[in-house]
Write a protein that holds these residues in place. Structure first.
Motif, PDB file in Angstrom:
ATOM      1  N   ASN A  24       0.884  -0.936  -0.273  1.00 50.12           N
ATOM      2  CA  ASN A  24       0.174  -0.089   0.074  1.00 50.12           C
ATOM      3  C   ASN A  24       0.940   1.193  -0.095  1.00 50.12           C
ATOM      4  OD1 ASN A  24      -2.214  -1.803   0.188  1.00 50.12           O
ATOM      5  ND2 ASN A  24      -3.002  -0.906   1.947  1.00 50.12           N
ATOM      6  N   GLY A  25       2.050   1.174   0.776  1.00 52.83           N
ATOM      7  CA  GLY A  25       2.947   2.484   0.711  1.00 52.83           C
ATOM      8  C   GLY A  25       3.466   2.669  -0.625  1.00 52.83           C
ATOM      9  N   ILE A  27       1.853   2.070  -3.491  1.00 52.57           N
ATOM     10  CA  ILE A  27       0.716   2.955  -4.328  1.00 52.57           C
ATOM     11  C   ILE A  27       0.622   4.246  -3.779  1.00 52.57           C
ATOM     12  CG2 ILE A  27      -1.634   2.669  -4.811  1.00 52.57           C
ATOM     13  CD1 ILE A  27      -1.495  -0.263  -4.178  1.00 52.57           C
ATOM     14  N   MET A  28       0.752   4.350  -2.573  1.00 53.63           N
ATOM     15  CA  MET A  28       0.409   5.930  -1.862  1.00 53.63           C
ATOM     16  C   MET A  28       1.799   6.816  -2.424  1.00 53.63           C
ATOM     17  SD  MET A  28      -0.442   7.201   1.943  1.00 53.63           S
ATOM     18  CE  MET A  28       1.141   6.979   2.737  1.00 53.63           C
ATOM     19  N   GLY A  29       2.831   6.204  -2.587  1.00 52.64           N
ATOM     20  CA  GLY A  29       3.949   6.908  -2.930  1.00 52.64           C
ATOM     21  C   GLY A  29       3.897   7.205  -4.575  1.00 52.64           C
ATOM     22  N   ALA A  30       3.177   6.394  -5.281  1.00 52.38           N
ATOM     23  CA  ALA A  30       3.092   6.372  -6.780  1.00 52.38           C
ATOM     24  C   ALA A  30       1.903   7.485  -6.793  1.00 52.38           C
ATOM     25  CB  ALA A  30       2.456   5.131  -7.304  1.00 52.38           C
ATOM     26  N   PHE A  31       0.904   7.501  -6.192  1.00 56.14           N
ATOM     27  CA  PHE A  31       0.014   8.551  -6.079  1.00 56.14           C
ATOM     28  C   PHE A  31       0.453   9.841  -5.932  1.00 56.14           C
ATOM     29  CE2 PHE A  31      -3.502  10.990  -4.090  1.00 56.14           C
ATOM     30  CZ  PHE A  31      -4.246  11.163  -5.026  1.00 56.14           C
ATOM     31  N   ILE A  32       0.955  10.061  -4.808  1.00 54.57           N
ATOM     32  CA  ILE A  32       1.718  11.389  -4.653  1.00 54.57           C
ATOM     33  C   ILE A  32       2.546  12.159  -5.528  1.00 54.57           C
ATOM     34  CG2 ILE A  32       1.072  11.546  -1.999  1.00 54.57           C
ATOM     35  CD1 ILE A  32       4.119  11.322  -1.455  1.00 54.57           C
ATOM     36  N   THR A 173       0.845  -2.381 -11.071  1.00 54.52           N
ATOM     37  CA  THR A 173       1.394  -3.236 -10.043  1.00 54.52           C
ATOM     38  C   THR A 173       2.237  -2.361  -8.989  1.00 54.52           C
ATOM     39  OG1 THR A 173       3.375  -4.033 -10.570  1.00 54.52           O
ATOM     40  CG2 THR A 173       1.793  -4.927 -11.502  1.00 54.52           C
ATOM     41  N   SER A 174       2.269  -2.903  -7.841  1.00 55.37           N
ATOM     42  CA  SER A 174       3.109  -2.290  -6.796  1.00 55.37           C
ATOM     43  C   SER A 174       4.858  -2.516  -7.264  1.00 55.37           C
ATOM     44  CB  SER A 174       3.044  -2.855  -5.333  1.00 55.37           C
ATOM     45  OG  SER A 174       2.847  -4.250  -5.200  1.00 55.37           O
ATOM     46  N   TYR A 175       4.917  -3.473  -7.918  1.00 59.33           N
ATOM     47  CA  TYR A 175       6.390  -3.766  -8.678  1.00 59.33           C
ATOM     48  C   TYR A 175       6.517  -2.492  -9.483  1.00 59.33           C
ATOM     49  CZ  TYR A 175      10.209  -5.436 -11.006  1.00 59.33           C
ATOM     50  OH  TYR A 175      11.769  -5.538 -11.649  1.00 59.33           O
ATOM     51  N   HIS A 176       5.906  -2.258 -10.523  1.00 59.23           N
ATOM     52  CA  HIS A 176       6.242  -1.408 -11.443  1.00 59.23           C
ATOM     53  C   HIS A 176       5.598  -0.091 -11.166  1.00 59.23           C
ATOM     54  CE1 HIS A 176       5.406  -5.329 -13.554  1.00 59.23           C
ATOM     55  NE2 HIS A 176       6.576  -5.138 -14.321  1.00 59.23           N
TER      56      HIS A 176
END
Lengths: 275, 375
Positions: A24-25, A27-32, A173-176
């Motif tokens: 989840n972190g 995804i949050m990083g990718a979002f901000i 994905t959380s990998y990419h």
């Protein structure tokens, strides 16, 4: 990244509640990162979430945030967007949240095409309640409510959304992580309802029970099973067995955005009022 | 004002809500409340508002909460089965303190029941539908004129006290058309929620003297968090027992604190009455008629009608019932409000229930018969 954290996260709410190794972190990083690239004013962003591990993201994001009820985030978001259209509305849901209890709201949000972006954290399990199978858990997996293995067929969230009429659908994905940022940016810029499904990993409540020895191994699984959509088109079907496509999967600009359409209703009502 | 109109209870609700500044409606079709959705669909787009037909009542309730977060006055309308579906989000609005109004046009239940027949079977559900202790205000008009005024008042109370307010109607009142002559006292004023004080630090769930925190509308520069988890005054989740106790007492007690402003009770020929009828909604129309005809015959009968049914008007009922020979509580259910009346009079006066559950309104004659039996 540190600078972005300071700029977009409520740092006084750290540490977050997510387990060590959780996706989840990422995804949050990718979002901000996406928000920073989009250049949105923080006061003009509304972040709406449902219930579950993913739902906790709104507590950490420094925007107008609302943590709603299980499965209903899209309904709340619809009311926000319709009454203050200039707000950029992002909706965060988990797999159980979006396609089990909230499935009805998801398909209707896709059909209406109101300009919002849904980010669905698909970790294939109910994490917060301790590892029950969800509508996206694959067959023959172990879960606390499937001690003898899962029997239910699973949903393909992205395909479901395309079928229901969403006008921008992508899978990351959380990998990419960099790809994920790109997809969120494109989804936000798309004038209509956009869905970004994110395949992510739950090491504690999915991985542990299903022969993944570490979070890193789960990330590697994503790397090995995620196939770029463009590449997948050229591949024989049998080579895609057990794999999934990533990247932009569908985009249409032919269907009008909901509030644009609603403008016609307002116009007709105003014309009728004229003497 | 003195302007006469032919209005159904359902139509009157819509007019009252619009007069109070409602600009968003989300709903799902259901008998016998559908005319409310129809009217909002016609009226809102030409007034800068939005009408939204959602996929179900759960989504309708979610959408009006979302709309309210931006500062838009928002309403939904439904009946029995739909009202049951709304309960979780009504509880959310209660604990997150989001103003909103729910019109419940009661039909016969449980389940699909008798969709076109009236009932008062939701009296307790309007108070205790959502899980957990929570505040709520419930208002039950009994004429189309009152449906107009009281729906307007419901919107204003929800804004002022940051609480979901339920307008409790029934099939008879919803569908009956009557001549309504609006007078000056029917004028609905627009009351807006209290906003943050720009000169001090904004605390979304601040402890204020009036028990009602200021509300910052989304998109006005106050970035804060709303959640259905129990939260402290900053709006973020807490499970600290001291904080949990403190906020949940405030949230529940704010209604009692403002009871005087929220309460409305009608008294009809109560002072010299021997026998008192306590009734609300459509049943009170029959009760009113029974009292009128019995008085013509020289019988000392009176009526008390709670307009605000929740919080229940304990003091009004206690005072009105004091020294009477008997209290009669007619209801189109198996006896719900009668429990409240019994609790309030606490054995000082005999309480008689008159219940009808065949889908028909209790007639004035039935009340007369019971009153004559008692006398």
């Amino acid at each position: 990244m540190g600078e972005l954290h300071e700029k977009y996260l409520r740092m006084n709410k750290m540490p977050h509640i997510w387990c060590a190794g959780c996706g989840n972190g990422i995804i949050m990083g990718a979002f901000i990162t996406a928000i920073d690239r989009l250049g949105y004013d923080k006061d003009e962003v509304a972040a709406v979430s449902g219930i579950g591990c993913s739902g906790r993201i709104t507590g950490y994001l420094d925007f107008n945030t609302i943590h709603t009820t299980h499965g209903r985030a899209l309904a709340f978001a619809t009311g926000i967007k319709l009454t203050k259209p200039r707000l950029k509305v992002f909706v965060f849901m988990g797999d159980g949240d979006a396609v089990a209890i909230g499935g009805n709201h998801l398909i209707h949000a896709c059909r209406r095409n109101l300009d919002m972006t849904a980010v669905i954290f698909n970790n294939h399990i109910y994490g917060m309640t301790g590892g029950q199978f969800s509508p996206t858990t694959f067959k023959n997996k172990s879960a606390t409510t499937a001690p003898y293995g899962t029997t239910d067929p699973d949903f393909d969230i992205a395909q479901l959304c395309i079928g229901a009429g969403a006008t921008y659908v992508a899978r990351g994905t959380s990998y990419h992580a960099r790809l994920l940022t790109d997809l969120i940016v494109k989804g936000a810029e798309h004038p209509g309802f956009s869905v970004i499904e994110v395949i992510t990993h739950c090491p504690v409540n999915f991985g542990r029970r299903n022969n993944f020895e570490s979070p890193a191994q789960m990330l590697l699984w994503q790397k090995e099973h995620g196939v770029a959509a463009r590449k997948a088109k050229a591949m024989p079907l049998e080579d895609m067995e057990g794999k999934f496509t990533i990247g932009e999967l569908y985009r249409s600009t032919e269907i009008p955005e909901y509030l644009e359409e609603y403008g016609r209703v307002i116009q007709a009502a105003n014309e009728e009022k004229q003497p | 004002m003195a302007e006469a109109k032919l209005l159904s209870g359902n139509d009157a609700c819509v007019q009252g809500a619009l007069a109070a500044g409602v600009r968003f409606f989300a709903g799902y079709p259901i008998t016998p409340s559908t005319e409310i959705a129809n009217a909002f669909a016609r009226e809102l787009p030409g007034r800068g508002g939005i009408f939204m037909q959602m996929e179900d009542e759960i989504a309708s309730m979610g959408a009006i909460i979302g709309a309210s977060c931006t500062g838009t006055k928002a309403v939904t309308a439904t009946s029995g089965p739909g009202f049951s579906l709304m309960q979780e989000n009504i509880g959310y609005a209660a604990v997150a303190e989001i103003p909103c109004v729910i019109i419940n046009v009661m039909r016969y239940g449980p389940s699909t029941g008798l969709p076109t027949s009236p009932s008062q079977g939701d009296f307790m559900q309007t108070r205790w539908g959502p899980h957990g202790d929570h505040p709520v205000i419930v208002i039950a008009p009994y004429t189309a004129r009152e449906a107009y005024r009281e729906t307007g008042r419901a919107v204003n109370l929800s804004e002022r006290y940051r609480v979901p307010v339920i307008v409790l109607m029934d099939e008879i009142l919803g569908h009956l058309r009557e001549r309504v002559e609006f007078r000056d006292e029917d004028l609905v004023q627009e009351i807006n929620r209290k906003g943050p004080d720009p000169d001090s630090t904004f605390l979304p769930y601040e402890y204020t003297e009036d028990g009602v925190p200021p509300f910052a509308n989304f998109g006005t520069g106050y970035r804060y968090h709303i959640t259905g988890l129990i939260h402290d005054e900053t709006g973020f989740p807490t499970n600290n027992p001291v904080e949990v106790d403190r906020i949940m007492r405030r949230v529940n007690e704010k209604i009692e604190l403002h009871r005087r402003d929220i309460a409305r009770t009608q008294f009809v020929e109560v002072d010299d009455a021997d026998i008192l009828v306590v009734a609300f909604g459509s049943v009170a129309r029959s009760a009113h008629e029974a009292v009128r005809t019995l008085r013509q015959e020289g019988k000392a009968v009176g009526m008390v009608r709670p307009v605000t049914v929740w919080p229940f008007p304990d003091e009004d009922i206690r005072k009105a019932a004091a020294g009477k020979k008997a209290v009669i509580v007619p209801e189109m259910n198996l006896g719900q409000m009668v429990r409240e009346v019994e609790r309030v009079v606490a054995g000082t006066v005999p309480v008689h229930a008159l219940n009808r559950i065949d889908g028909l309104l209790i007639t004035p004659q039935e009340m007369r018969d019971l009153i004559e039996d008692i006398q």
